[in-house]
Design a protein around this motif. Sequence first.
Motif, PDB file in Angstrom:
ATOM      1  N   ILE A   1      77.653  16.086  -7.000  1.00 32.97           N
ATOM      2  CA  ILE A   1      76.838  16.288  -8.207  1.00 32.97           C
ATOM      3  C   ILE A   1      77.727  16.604  -9.398  1.00 32.97           C
ATOM      4  O   ILE A   1      77.540  16.056 -10.494  1.00 32.97           O
ATOM      5  CB  ILE A   1      75.796  17.405  -7.998  1.00 32.97           C
ATOM      6  N   GLN A   2      78.711  17.459  -9.209  1.00 35.46           N
ATOM      7  CA  GLN A   2      79.586  17.834 -10.306  1.00 35.46           C
ATOM      8  C   GLN A   2      80.401  16.645 -10.807  1.00 35.46           C
ATOM      9  O   GLN A   2      80.567  16.472 -12.017  1.00 35.46           O
ATOM     10  CB  GLN A   2      80.494  18.993  -9.892  1.00 35.46           C
ATOM     11  N   SER A   3      80.882  15.801  -9.911  1.00 37.35           N
ATOM     12  CA  SER A   3      81.647  14.630 -10.353  1.00 37.35           C
ATOM     13  C   SER A   3      80.743  13.620 -11.057  1.00 37.35           C
ATOM     14  O   SER A   3      81.142  12.999 -12.041  1.00 37.35           O
ATOM     15  CB  SER A   3      82.386  13.976  -9.182  1.00 37.35           C
ATOM     16  N   GLU A   4      79.491  13.476 -10.582  1.00 38.99           N
ATOM     17  CA  GLU A   4      78.534  12.586 -11.247  1.00 38.99           C
ATOM     18  C   GLU A   4      78.195  13.101 -12.635  1.00 38.99           C
ATOM     19  O   GLU A   4      78.056  12.327 -13.577  1.00 38.99           O
ATOM     20  CB  GLU A   4      77.262  12.448 -10.417  1.00 38.99           C
ATOM     21  N   ARG A   5      78.065  14.401 -12.769  1.00 39.30           N
ATOM     22  CA  ARG A   5      77.732  14.998 -14.074  1.00 39.30           C
ATOM     23  C   ARG A   5      78.860  14.771 -15.070  1.00 39.30           C
ATOM     24  O   ARG A   5      78.608  14.515 -16.244  1.00 39.30           O
ATOM     25  CB  ARG A   5      77.433  16.480 -13.923  1.00 39.30           C
TER      26      ARG A   5
ATOM     27  N   LEU B   1      78.127  20.442   4.353  1.00 43.37           N
ATOM     28  CA  LEU B   1      77.189  19.494   3.744  1.00 43.37           C
ATOM     29  C   LEU B   1      76.811  19.935   2.325  1.00 43.37           C
ATOM     30  O   LEU B   1      76.781  19.124   1.395  1.00 43.37           O
ATOM     31  CB  LEU B   1      75.924  19.367   4.592  1.00 43.37           C
ATOM     32  N   LEU B   2      76.519  21.219   2.178  1.00 43.98           N
ATOM     33  CA  LEU B   2      76.132  21.748   0.866  1.00 43.98           C
ATOM     34  C   LEU B   2      77.283  21.676  -0.139  1.00 43.98           C
ATOM     35  O   LEU B   2      77.090  21.267  -1.291  1.00 43.98           O
ATOM     36  CB  LEU B   2      75.635  23.187   1.003  1.00 43.98           C
ATOM     37  N   GLU B   3      78.481  22.040   0.293  1.00 44.36           N
ATOM     38  CA  GLU B   3      79.653  21.999  -0.586  1.00 44.36           C
ATOM     39  C   GLU B   3      79.971  20.568  -1.005  1.00 44.36           C
ATOM     40  O   GLU B   3      80.307  20.314  -2.171  1.00 44.36           O
ATOM     41  CB  GLU B   3      80.874  22.632   0.102  1.00 44.36           C
ATOM     42  N   GLU B   4      79.853  19.614  -0.071  1.00 41.47           N
ATOM     43  CA  GLU B   4      80.106  18.210  -0.394  1.00 41.47           C
ATOM     44  C   GLU B   4      79.100  17.696  -1.407  1.00 41.47           C
ATOM     45  O   GLU B   4      79.447  16.985  -2.350  1.00 41.47           O
ATOM     46  CB  GLU B   4      80.075  17.351   0.869  1.00 41.47           C
ATOM     47  N   ARG B   5      77.832  18.047  -1.216  1.00 42.47           N
ATOM     48  CA  ARG B   5      76.800  17.601  -2.151  1.00 42.47           C
ATOM     49  C   ARG B   5      77.018  18.205  -3.531  1.00 42.47           C
ATOM     50  O   ARG B   5      76.873  17.532  -4.545  1.00 42.47           O
ATOM     51  CB  ARG B   5      75.409  17.981  -1.615  1.00 42.47           C
TER      52      ARG B   5
ATOM     53  N   THR C   1      68.410  12.909 -15.973  1.00 40.83           N
ATOM     54  CA  THR C   1      69.279  12.935 -14.791  1.00 40.83           C
ATOM     55  C   THR C   1      70.086  14.228 -14.749  1.00 40.83           C
ATOM     56  O   THR C   1      70.238  14.840 -13.694  1.00 40.83           O
ATOM     57  CB  THR C   1      70.215  11.715 -14.791  1.00 40.83           C
ATOM     58  N   ALA C   2      70.588  14.649 -15.902  1.00 39.94           N
ATOM     59  CA  ALA C   2      71.354  15.901 -15.975  1.00 39.94           C
ATOM     60  C   ALA C   2      70.474  17.096 -15.606  1.00 39.94           C
ATOM     61  O   ALA C   2      70.929  18.017 -14.907  1.00 39.94           O
ATOM     62  CB  ALA C   2      71.939  16.078 -17.372  1.00 39.94           C
ATOM     63  N   ASN C   3      69.218  17.080 -16.053  1.00 34.96           N
ATOM     64  CA  ASN C   3      68.296  18.173 -15.711  1.00 34.96           C
ATOM     65  C   ASN C   3      68.040  18.223 -14.212  1.00 34.96           C
ATOM     66  O   ASN C   3      68.020  19.307 -13.611  1.00 34.96           O
ATOM     67  CB  ASN C   3      66.979  18.023 -16.465  1.00 34.96           C
ATOM     68  N   ARG C   4      67.827  17.054 -13.590  1.00 31.96           N
ATOM     69  CA  ARG C   4      67.623  17.008 -12.136  1.00 31.96           C
ATOM     70  C   ARG C   4      68.875  17.492 -11.402  1.00 31.96           C
ATOM     71  O   ARG C   4      68.777  18.224 -10.412  1.00 31.96           O
ATOM     72  CB  ARG C   4      67.256  15.598 -11.682  1.00 31.96           C
ATOM     73  N   ALA C   5      70.041  17.105 -11.903  1.00 28.04           N
ATOM     74  CA  ALA C   5      71.299  17.532 -11.277  1.00 28.04           C
ATOM     75  C   ALA C   5      71.460  19.049 -11.376  1.00 28.04           C
ATOM     76  O   ALA C   5      71.928  19.693 -10.427  1.00 28.04           O
ATOM     77  CB  ALA C   5      72.482  16.817 -11.924  1.00 28.04           C
ATOM     78  N   GLU C   6      71.060  19.628 -12.498  1.00 26.12           N
ATOM     79  CA  GLU C   6      71.149  21.085 -12.665  1.00 26.12           C
ATOM     80  C   GLU C   6      70.222  21.803 -11.687  1.00 26.12           C
ATOM     81  O   GLU C   6      70.602  22.804 -11.080  1.00 26.12           O
ATOM     82  CB  GLU C   6      70.825  21.476 -14.105  1.00 26.12           C
ATOM     83  N   LEU C   7      69.009  21.290 -11.525  1.00 27.72           N
ATOM     84  CA  LEU C   7      68.075  21.890 -10.563  1.00 27.72           C
ATOM     85  C   LEU C   7      68.615  21.785  -9.135  1.00 27.72           C
ATOM     86  O   LEU C   7      68.531  22.741  -8.359  1.00 27.72           O
ATOM     87  CB  LEU C   7      66.708  21.212 -10.660  1.00 27.72           C
TER      88      LEU C   7
END
Length: 117
Positions: free
Chosen positions: A21-25, A13-17, A60-66
Amino acid sequence: MRDDLVLDEFEKLLEERLATIQSEREAQRKEGAPVELDQTKVGRLSRMDAMQQQAMAQATANRAELETQRIRTALSRLRSGDYGYCVKCEEEIAEGRLRVDPATLICIDCARTAEKK
């Protein structure tokens, strides 16, 4: 190490998430490009709209980094045998809470206590 959890399932689950996130970024990097300020090329309202979109993309990028940091921390704890234990009180985090947010680091009691402050 918790025997009641299927750790491979949570790791997946963690790896998929993290992959999501990386593809969205990658897709959002284009939106974070500098805004053209030449009045002859872009009108005032278009420029303001572009600046707003750029600010939203940055947030959005900041939230993705967190979120990425939270997931990496959870994966590290999973590999070290500390996954599923609250970082504040060291009690077990309920499986249901981990299913809702596999990257959570605190139990519901500590989360409630933190909200009251």
